[in-house]
Write an enzyme that holds these catalytic residues in place. Sequence first.
Site, PDB file in Angstrom:
ATOM      1  N   LYS A   1       0.843  -1.207   0.000  1.00 50.78           N
ATOM      2  CA  LYS A   1       0.000   0.000   0.000  1.00 50.78           C
ATOM      3  C   LYS A   1       0.875   1.254   0.000  1.00 50.78           C
ATOM      4  O   LYS A   1       0.591   2.224  -0.697  1.00 50.78           O
ATOM      5  CB  LYS A   1      -0.945  -0.016   1.209  1.00 50.78           C
ATOM      6  CG  LYS A   1      -2.090  -1.011   1.038  1.00 50.78           C
ATOM      7  CD  LYS A   1      -2.846  -1.308   2.340  1.00 50.78           C
ATOM      8  CE  LYS A   1      -3.755  -2.518   2.116  1.00 50.78           C
ATOM      9  NZ  LYS A   1      -4.350  -3.041   3.344  1.00 50.78           N
TER      10      LYS A   1
ATOM     11  N   GLN B   1      -5.477  -2.078   9.313  1.00 50.70           N
ATOM     12  CA  GLN B   1      -4.954  -3.277   8.662  1.00 50.70           C
ATOM     13  C   GLN B   1      -5.425  -4.518   9.425  1.00 50.70           C
ATOM     14  O   GLN B   1      -5.210  -4.624  10.625  1.00 50.70           O
ATOM     15  CB  GLN B   1      -3.409  -3.210   8.624  1.00 50.70           C
ATOM     16  CG  GLN B   1      -2.759  -4.376   7.907  1.00 50.70           C
ATOM     17  CD  GLN B   1      -3.092  -4.416   6.414  1.00 50.70           C
ATOM     18  OE1 GLN B   1      -3.190  -3.376   5.759  1.00 50.70           O
ATOM     19  NE2 GLN B   1      -3.293  -5.605   5.884  1.00 50.70           N
TER      20      GLN B   1
ATOM     21  N   ASP C   1     -11.873   1.372   3.425  1.00 52.51           N
ATOM     22  CA  ASP C   1     -12.087  -0.067   3.254  1.00 52.51           C
ATOM     23  C   ASP C   1     -13.582  -0.391   3.140  1.00 52.51           C
ATOM     24  O   ASP C   1     -13.947  -1.525   2.847  1.00 52.51           O
ATOM     25  CB  ASP C   1     -11.502  -0.830   4.463  1.00 52.51           C
ATOM     26  CG  ASP C   1     -10.239  -1.602   4.098  1.00 52.51           C
ATOM     27  OD1 ASP C   1      -9.901  -1.644   2.902  1.00 52.51           O
ATOM     28  OD2 ASP C   1      -9.605  -2.174   5.000  1.00 52.51           O
TER      29      ASP C   1
END
Lengths: 281, 281
Positions: free
Chosen positions: A49, A93, A116
């Site tokens: 990322k 994460q 997300d």
Amino acid sequence: MGKLIDGKELSSKIKEEIKNEVKGFMIKPCLAVIQIGDDEASNVYVGAKEKACNEVGIYFKHLKYDVNVLEKEIINKIIELNNDEYVNGILLQLPIPSNLNEQRIINHITSGKDVDGLNDINVGRLNNNKEGMIPCTAAGIIRLLEEYEVPMEGKNVVIVGRSKLVGKPLISLFLKKDATVTVCHSKTENLSDITKTADILVVATGSKWLIGKNDIKEDAVVIDVGVSRVDGKIYGDVNTDEVKKVASLITPSVGGVGPMTVAMLLSNVIKSYHKMNKTTN
Amino acid sequence: MGKLIDGKELSSKIKEEIKNEVKGFMIKPCLAVIQIGDDEASNVYVGAKEKACNEVGIYFKHLKYDVNVLEKEIINKIIELNNDEYVNGILLQLPIPSNLNEQRIINHITSGKDVDGLNDINVGRLNNNKEGMIPCTAAGIIRLLEEYEVPMEGKNVVIVGRSKLVGKPLISLFLKKDATVTVCHSKTENLSDITKTADILVVATGSKWLIGKNDIKEDAVVIDVGVSRVDGKIYGDVNTDEVKKVASLITPSVGGVGPMTVAMLLSNVIKSYHKMNKTTN
């Protein structure tokens, strides 16, 4: 012989577009990634990322916490990031240590920065067919199918796996495309009978080669999302070499869905940037 | 010959339980229903809810607005009701005039009092397998299947219709029961081929007799949710007389799912009451 779906190429194209767009911004967009602990796979994913953000000119803020961090500390940081006008995306994460309440933490991320697409409000919006953040892997799969002009309306889509990252959001996304959608999982009886009815088959389970050539219909479109590691080697959920002889279109195990996930993440950061800065995109 | 599923009986049992429970409360639970305009069907449905509330001892607050009411006025009333410690449930009777933004209004109802389970947060929670308010008809269908001890794990469930009131929430509810779920709708090709694979078939479309005896598998469980009016007569989505010869269990067009919807609504009001008053249930 089926054609391979090139997720890497489309992902590069999207990143190139974002890079060019970001060049015109006075202030860099910013993605904050919260990582808890030092999980090896997470390090790799976070690294990917960061690399992608650097490539396109998005500022990457890496917040790494000790595995023993208190939930309260993470939540306080999220509140701070929510209020920071220079932060456009906040990502937790996964996975996180099991003593922490994952969904409760995620629900503290304000919807607009929840890149997300996992907080209750974004999940509800997707389900209610309203504009919101869409989980990146699911969004990437739809984008690939659009790019390859795969018809979806009225088609039989079979999704194997019901995770909140892939299977669940894909139900809403495929229904929005007017597909007929079937969701299978570990408790499904006679899985092969069902996957054989699919015009489009998406497999996201993490079971090595769950799907072989006898599990699909001729000329099906096959999307392999799963990744599993057996004896240090990485495998997909689909036995690609075998299945590509029967499928019309198929993602390779490497360079298929994976790169699209990162591209969609960057794209969600830019979406939030435009919304926060009231520019158009 | 299939056995009939008696929704009326189960609904009466649930209402009796609620009535007995409410007898022990010092303050009555309260349901507020907001109705806009004077739609004939809505009058009937609101009337049924009022009657059911009266039966079990829930205070029914009927707020009826002119068809020209401003959205702002409705939202202000909702905020007032959210803050009212004596109001446990708030329901916006649908449909509402098309100039008003239905989802925006519903999203103003605080999640705990959203007894229809339609705001983004409750929809997201259901999707994320978290505790929340569940849309009444969908919850009622699952309750009926549980009552009749219909096995769901690993079974093929086919849902025809993808509304936010029935089809969409049922996807999550059946997945939670570990069923394999297929969602069909108006754009589905070869519907009959798919409905014939169902161990449990739920039909919620409002198309008169969409499903006949040739559309189902022998011994299937058939749940008919749809209601349509043709030449002043009311029909279900399933041709019950014909289908019951093939099905193992089937809801009648009247006294099947309908009464369960109201029972689940009362049950959601009580759930909110307990939560607000920190009593146990």
